[in-house]
Design a protein around this motif. Structure first.
Motif, PDB file in Angstrom:
ATOM      1  N   ILE A 122       0.910  -1.251   0.003  1.00 29.23           N
ATOM      2  CA  ILE A 122      -0.057  -0.110   0.148  1.00 29.23           C
ATOM      3  C   ILE A 122       0.960   1.135   0.033  1.00 29.23           C
ATOM      4  O   ILE A 122       1.700   1.217   0.818  1.00 29.23           O
ATOM      5  CB  ILE A 122      -0.968   0.002   1.270  1.00 29.23           C
ATOM      6  N   ILE A 123       0.656   2.237  -0.807  1.00 29.96           N
ATOM      7  CA  ILE A 123       1.377   3.475  -0.801  1.00 29.96           C
ATOM      8  C   ILE A 123       0.577   4.410  -0.173  1.00 29.96           C
ATOM      9  O   ILE A 123      -0.758   4.723  -0.301  1.00 29.96           O
ATOM     10  CB  ILE A 123       1.460   3.901  -2.189  1.00 29.96           C
ATOM     11  N   LEU A 124       1.259   5.086   0.879  1.00 29.50           N
ATOM     12  CA  LEU A 124       0.573   6.104   1.797  1.00 29.50           C
ATOM     13  C   LEU A 124       0.990   7.309   1.167  1.00 29.50           C
ATOM     14  O   LEU A 124       2.188   7.850   1.464  1.00 29.50           O
ATOM     15  CB  LEU A 124       0.949   5.610   3.217  1.00 29.50           C
ATOM     16  N   ASP A 125       0.259   7.829   0.215  1.00 30.60           N
ATOM     17  CA  ASP A 125       0.502   9.182  -0.336  1.00 30.60           C
ATOM     18  C   ASP A 125       0.215  10.354   0.616  1.00 30.60           C
ATOM     19  O   ASP A 125      -1.063  10.388   0.643  1.00 30.60           O
ATOM     20  CB  ASP A 125      -0.282   9.272  -1.614  1.00 30.60           C
ATOM     21  N   LEU A 126       1.268  11.053   1.106  1.00 27.39           N
ATOM     22  CA  LEU A 126       0.762  12.091   2.120  1.00 27.39           C
ATOM     23  C   LEU A 126       0.518  13.558   1.551  1.00 27.39           C
ATOM     24  O   LEU A 126       0.490  14.348   2.271  1.00 27.39           O
ATOM     25  CB  LEU A 126       1.977  12.233   3.080  1.00 27.39           C
ATOM     26  N   SER A 127       0.402  13.662   0.059  1.00 28.01           N
ATOM     27  CA  SER A 127       0.399  15.053  -0.676  1.00 28.01           C
ATOM     28  C   SER A 127      -0.996  15.557  -0.102  1.00 28.01           C
ATOM     29  O   SER A 127      -0.753  16.784  -0.268  1.00 28.01           O
ATOM     30  CB  SER A 127       0.466  14.606  -2.258  1.00 28.01           C
ATOM     31  N   ARG A 128      -2.038  14.813   0.052  1.00 32.24           N
ATOM     32  CA  ARG A 128      -3.169  15.773   0.691  1.00 32.24           C
ATOM     33  C   ARG A 128      -2.850  16.214   2.173  1.00 32.24           C
ATOM     34  O   ARG A 128      -3.930  17.027   2.304  1.00 32.24           O
ATOM     35  CB  ARG A 128      -4.386  14.873   0.314  1.00 32.24           C
ATOM     36  N   MET A 129      -2.122  15.824   2.552  1.00 32.47           N
ATOM     37  CA  MET A 129      -1.699  16.589   4.143  1.00 32.47           C
ATOM     38  C   MET A 129      -0.723  17.668   4.026  1.00 32.47           C
ATOM     39  O   MET A 129       0.414  17.282   4.246  1.00 32.47           O
ATOM     40  CB  MET A 129      -1.208  15.431   4.927  1.00 32.47           C
ATOM     41  N   ASP A 130      -1.401  18.975   3.488  1.00 33.49           N
ATOM     42  CA  ASP A 130      -0.539  19.948   2.840  1.00 33.49           C
ATOM     43  C   ASP A 130      -0.902  21.083   3.820  1.00 33.49           C
ATOM     44  O   ASP A 130      -0.895  22.311   3.149  1.00 33.49           O
ATOM     45  CB  ASP A 130      -0.810  20.305   1.532  1.00 33.49           C
ATOM     46  N   GLN A 131      -1.496  21.130   4.989  1.00 30.92           N
ATOM     47  CA  GLN A 131      -1.874  22.275   5.811  1.00 30.92           C
ATOM     48  C   GLN A 131      -0.703  23.046   6.539  1.00 30.92           C
ATOM     49  O   GLN A 131       0.204  22.151   7.188  1.00 30.92           O
ATOM     50  CB  GLN A 131      -2.919  21.940   6.775  1.00 30.92           C
ATOM     51  N   ILE A 132      -0.441  24.109   6.332  1.00 26.25           N
ATOM     52  CA  ILE A 132       0.351  24.879   7.127  1.00 26.25           C
ATOM     53  C   ILE A 132      -0.327  25.769   8.345  1.00 26.25           C
ATOM     54  O   ILE A 132      -1.123  26.397   8.066  1.00 26.25           O
ATOM     55  CB  ILE A 132       1.111  25.825   6.478  1.00 26.25           C
ATOM     56  N   GLY A 133       0.032  25.366   9.552  1.00 28.30           N
ATOM     57  CA  GLY A 133      -0.788  26.014  10.661  1.00 28.30           C
ATOM     58  C   GLY A 133      -0.134  27.511  10.777  1.00 28.30           C
ATOM     59  O   GLY A 133       0.772  27.874  10.069  1.00 28.30           O
ATOM     60  N   PRO A 134      -0.565  28.159  11.864  1.00 34.41           N
ATOM     61  CA  PRO A 134      -0.045  29.605  12.288  1.00 34.41           C
ATOM     62  C   PRO A 134       1.339  29.580  12.602  1.00 34.41           C
ATOM     63  O   PRO A 134       1.892  28.608  13.119  1.00 34.41           O
ATOM     64  CB  PRO A 134      -1.061  29.984  13.252  1.00 34.41           C
TER      65      PRO A 134
END
Length: 181
Positions: free
Chosen positions: A117-129
């Motif tokens: 299984i490839i766990l593609d983290l590209s959608r976890m792209d949030q930058i916090g304050p």
């Protein structure tokens, strides 16, 4: 059990027909059921694209027309809770998981084998304050380096890290590969 309930039940059922339908569920279907819709892809083009990173040997194999092993699926989590769900499932099913950021790695660290299984983290792209006083920021693993630098520059800050792949590499990849790609 003599004249207990189970014996009577067996006698009552002897003359009637009972059918039981058993649906076999694949481990992958179980994973799909645990995540929001659209998080798991088995699309052939996506599998081929995400099966390897930018390692020269994998790219050469593709150019030669070699058939690279394809993963069973690519999972696109949106947060750490979904990552935890995938990893718990993988532990239960003994399925190898290959994490992937931007796919810019050049050392062959994200090469899938058949069934992985490839766990593609590209959608976890949030930058916090950005906290300018403590000079910290919380970011998700899929944040690209150029986006992080832009966010920090607004506060007069920088990571001070400028890999050649900054526009396509991710914070998670930097950490996973010790910034070596």
């Amino acid at each position: 059990m003599g004249r207990g309930g189970a014996g009577r039940m067996d006698r009552r059922r002897r003359g009637s027909r009972h059918c039981v339908t058993i649906r076999v569920v694949s481990p992958l279907e179980t994973l799909v059921s645990r995540l929001p819709e659209g998080r798991v892809s088995t699309d052939a083009d996506i599998l081929r694209e995400r099966a390897a990173d930018s390692w020269a040997l994998a790219l050469l194999r593709r150019v030669r027309g070699d058939q690279l092993p394809e993963p069973a699926a690519v999972v696109f989590p949106a947060d750490t809770g979904e990552v935890a769900t995938v990893l718990a499932w993988a532990s239960q099913t003994a399925t190898p998981v290959i994490s992937r950021g931007g796919g810019s790695g050049v050392c062959g660290g994200a090469q899938a084998q058949a069934g992985d299984i490839i766990l593609d983290l590209s959608r976890m792209d949030q930058i916090g304050p950005v906290d300018a006083e403590s000079q910290t920021v919380h970011v998700q693993a899929g944040v690209r380096g150029d986006r992080l630098e832009e966010a920090l520059a607004e506060h007069g800050l920088t990571t001070g890290h400028y890999p050649q792949s900054i526009a396509v590499s991710t914070v998670g990849g930097w950490i996973a590969a010790s910034s070596a790609g």
